[in-house]
Design a protein around this motif. Sequence first.
Motif, PDB file in Angstrom:
ATOM      1  N   ALA A  15       0.797  -1.216   0.000  1.00 46.27           N
ATOM      2  CA  ALA A  15       0.000   0.000   0.000  1.00 46.27           C
ATOM      3  C   ALA A  15       0.829   1.265   0.000  1.00 46.27           C
ATOM      4  CB  ALA A  15      -0.919   0.015   1.223  1.00 46.27           C
ATOM      5  N   ALA A  16       2.162   1.174  -0.073  1.00 39.65           N
ATOM      6  CA  ALA A  16       3.003   2.353  -0.024  1.00 39.65           C
ATOM      7  C   ALA A  16       3.794   2.517  -1.309  1.00 39.65           C
ATOM      8  CB  ALA A  16       3.962   2.257   1.167  1.00 39.65           C
ATOM      9  N   PRO A  17       3.137   2.875  -2.413  1.00 44.96           N
ATOM     10  CA  PRO A  17       3.837   2.981  -3.685  1.00 44.96           C
ATOM     11  C   PRO A  17       4.911   4.055  -3.657  1.00 44.96           C
ATOM     12  CG  PRO A  17       1.615   3.878  -3.861  1.00 44.96           C
ATOM     13  CD  PRO A  17       1.697   3.207  -2.533  1.00 44.96           C
ATOM     14  N   PRO A  22       0.093   4.772 -11.421  1.00 41.76           N
ATOM     15  CA  PRO A  22      -0.932   3.845 -10.940  1.00 41.76           C
ATOM     16  C   PRO A  22      -0.499   2.401 -11.087  1.00 41.76           C
ATOM     17  CG  PRO A  22      -1.546   4.745 -13.079  1.00 41.76           C
ATOM     18  CD  PRO A  22      -0.333   5.504 -12.634  1.00 41.76           C
ATOM     19  N   LEU A  23      -0.921   1.577 -10.148  1.00 42.85           N
ATOM     20  CA  LEU A  23      -0.646   0.151 -10.221  1.00 42.85           C
ATOM     21  C   LEU A  23      -1.582  -0.501 -11.237  1.00 42.85           C
ATOM     22  CD1 LEU A  23      -0.326  -0.658  -6.418  1.00 42.85           C
ATOM     23  CD2 LEU A  23       1.521  -0.166  -8.036  1.00 42.85           C
ATOM     24  N   SER A  24      -1.159  -1.620 -11.776  1.00 44.78           N
ATOM     25  CA  SER A  24      -1.993  -2.359 -12.719  1.00 44.78           C
ATOM     26  C   SER A  24      -1.788  -3.846 -12.508  1.00 44.78           C
ATOM     27  CB  SER A  24      -1.645  -1.984 -14.164  1.00 44.78           C
ATOM     28  OG  SER A  24      -0.303  -2.320 -14.465  1.00 44.78           O
ATOM     29  N   LEU A  25      -2.729  -4.629 -13.011  1.00 40.30           N
ATOM     30  CA  LEU A  25      -2.680  -6.081 -12.908  1.00 40.30           C
ATOM     31  C   LEU A  25      -2.260  -6.683 -14.245  1.00 40.30           C
ATOM     32  CD1 LEU A  25      -6.084  -6.595 -11.049  1.00 40.30           C
ATOM     33  CD2 LEU A  25      -3.797  -6.703 -10.028  1.00 40.30           C
ATOM     34  N   TYR A 295       3.809  -9.228  -6.816  1.00 38.82           N
ATOM     35  CA  TYR A 295       3.822  -8.515  -8.092  1.00 38.82           C
ATOM     36  C   TYR A 295       3.533  -7.032  -7.890  1.00 38.82           C
ATOM     37  CZ  TYR A 295       2.193  -6.975 -12.684  1.00 38.82           C
ATOM     38  OH  TYR A 295       2.004  -6.272 -13.848  1.00 38.82           O
ATOM     39  N   LEU A 296       2.553  -6.712  -7.058  1.00 36.75           N
ATOM     40  CA  LEU A 296       2.209  -5.310  -6.827  1.00 36.75           C
ATOM     41  C   LEU A 296       3.292  -4.593  -6.027  1.00 36.75           C
ATOM     42  CD1 LEU A 296      -1.621  -5.663  -6.128  1.00 36.75           C
ATOM     43  CD2 LEU A 296      -0.527  -4.707  -8.167  1.00 36.75           C
ATOM     44  N   ILE A 297       3.892  -5.281  -5.066  1.00 33.93           N
ATOM     45  CA  ILE A 297       4.987  -4.680  -4.305  1.00 33.93           C
ATOM     46  C   ILE A 297       6.138  -4.325  -5.246  1.00 33.93           C
ATOM     47  CG2 ILE A 297       6.789  -5.137  -2.594  1.00 33.93           C
ATOM     48  CD1 ILE A 297       4.740  -6.855  -1.091  1.00 33.93           C
ATOM     49  N   ALA A 298       6.502  -5.266  -6.114  1.00 35.85           N
ATOM     50  CA  ALA A 298       7.606  -5.012  -7.041  1.00 35.85           C
ATOM     51  C   ALA A 298       7.261  -3.908  -8.029  1.00 35.85           C
ATOM     52  CB  ALA A 298       7.965  -6.299  -7.775  1.00 35.85           C
ATOM     53  N   GLN A 299       6.042  -3.908  -8.527  1.00 38.89           N
ATOM     54  CA  GLN A 299       5.624  -2.892  -9.483  1.00 38.89           C
ATOM     55  C   GLN A 299       5.657  -1.498  -8.866  1.00 38.89           C
ATOM     56  OE1 GLN A 299       1.588  -1.576 -11.834  1.00 38.89           O
ATOM     57  NE2 GLN A 299       1.826  -3.733 -11.372  1.00 38.89           N
ATOM     58  N   ALA A 300       5.355  -1.433  -7.564  1.00 37.55           N
ATOM     59  CA  ALA A 300       5.352  -0.154  -6.865  1.00 37.55           C
ATOM     60  C   ALA A 300       6.754   0.316  -6.492  1.00 37.55           C
ATOM     61  CB  ALA A 300       4.497  -0.266  -5.602  1.00 37.55           C
ATOM     62  N   GLY A 301       7.761  -0.502  -6.769  1.00 39.43           N
ATOM     63  CA  GLY A 301       9.129  -0.121  -6.454  1.00 39.43           C
ATOM     64  C   GLY A 301       9.498  -0.287  -4.998  1.00 39.43           C
TER      65      GLY A 301
END
Length: 341
Positions: A15-17, A22-25, A295-301
């Motif tokens: 939750a801390a991008p 924006p995040l995506s799937l 995946y979302l954690i990695a995408q958010a950096g």
Amino acid sequence: MKIFALVAALLLTLAAPASAAPLSLLKPAGHYPIGLRTMALTDSARADHWQPEERRTLMVSLWYPAIPVGEPGRYMTLAESAATVKAYGLPDDTLYRLRTHSRANAPALPSARGWPLVVLSPGAGNSRTTMTTLAEQLASQGFVVAAIDHAYEAFNVEFPGGRLLTCLPCGAPGTPWPAGIENRAADVSYVLDSLLGQHSPRIDGSRIGMAGHSAGGAAAALAMAADRRIKAAVDLDGPFYHPVALDRPFALFTSPIGEQEFGAGWDENWPRLTGWKERRFLPETGHSSSTDTGYLIAQAGLKDKVPATTWSRLYGSIEPAAGLRFFRDELTDFFEDKVGA
């Protein structure tokens, strides 16, 4: 189990991008457009296992082949997003703005025979949203997919009346999960009864499968043992809490941490599985590589903000997108073969 506590502790991390992007799937690979509905189901005949003064209520996300009209569905509700990002001082809608590849409440595509159904059960502390990538892939290939949030078994899940429930057994003393998993099996049968009684999307009751991650994998085995409508099941690194005898197809995908913590139980129960069975050890994966979270954690950096040992246990050494693609493809192949698309 230690791994359950570890998963629960990391749930807020995504939750801390690190950037405003924006995040995506991951986009599903099938050819069917997808619809998404959310349902609250209350079993008036059963008390809630964790709160006996309440009736057992379940939140269910339903993905299905659909006519592509309407707005893209949201990953979670605004209340769920706000609760998840609260500790980070981020906008309440950070995860509410994450859109799926499914159309909210789109009309279901007709099917003369009915679509096959796959039920999904998430890991302890995880909400059903963490299995969205798997669900969308299956729906795009011609399945109806029902992912269940079992009340009081995940963090920050919104139920009717604006109630935001938390995970009561997560971190609780003793061993609350074995009895909780038995209760999940009853949840699954109730969901099947409810879905098979509706007309849209039409479901073929002779073609039903189930998959679950961690605690949800344990539930998949017990649910299939208890309900013969389930023709095949996949356990994604989940323990066997009880002896389970199965005579139908069953696949077990395991990680290094899963083998370490649950391997003895898998070994002991394996001879009781007399139908088609497969146990695959995936040394590059972590306990939660089949979920959206890594995946979302990695995408958010944010991967570098997760301790290396924690990342290894949960997501292994495989690149998160590659891991998700592997699991969604394997589940699709399994259910097309064992249940039928």
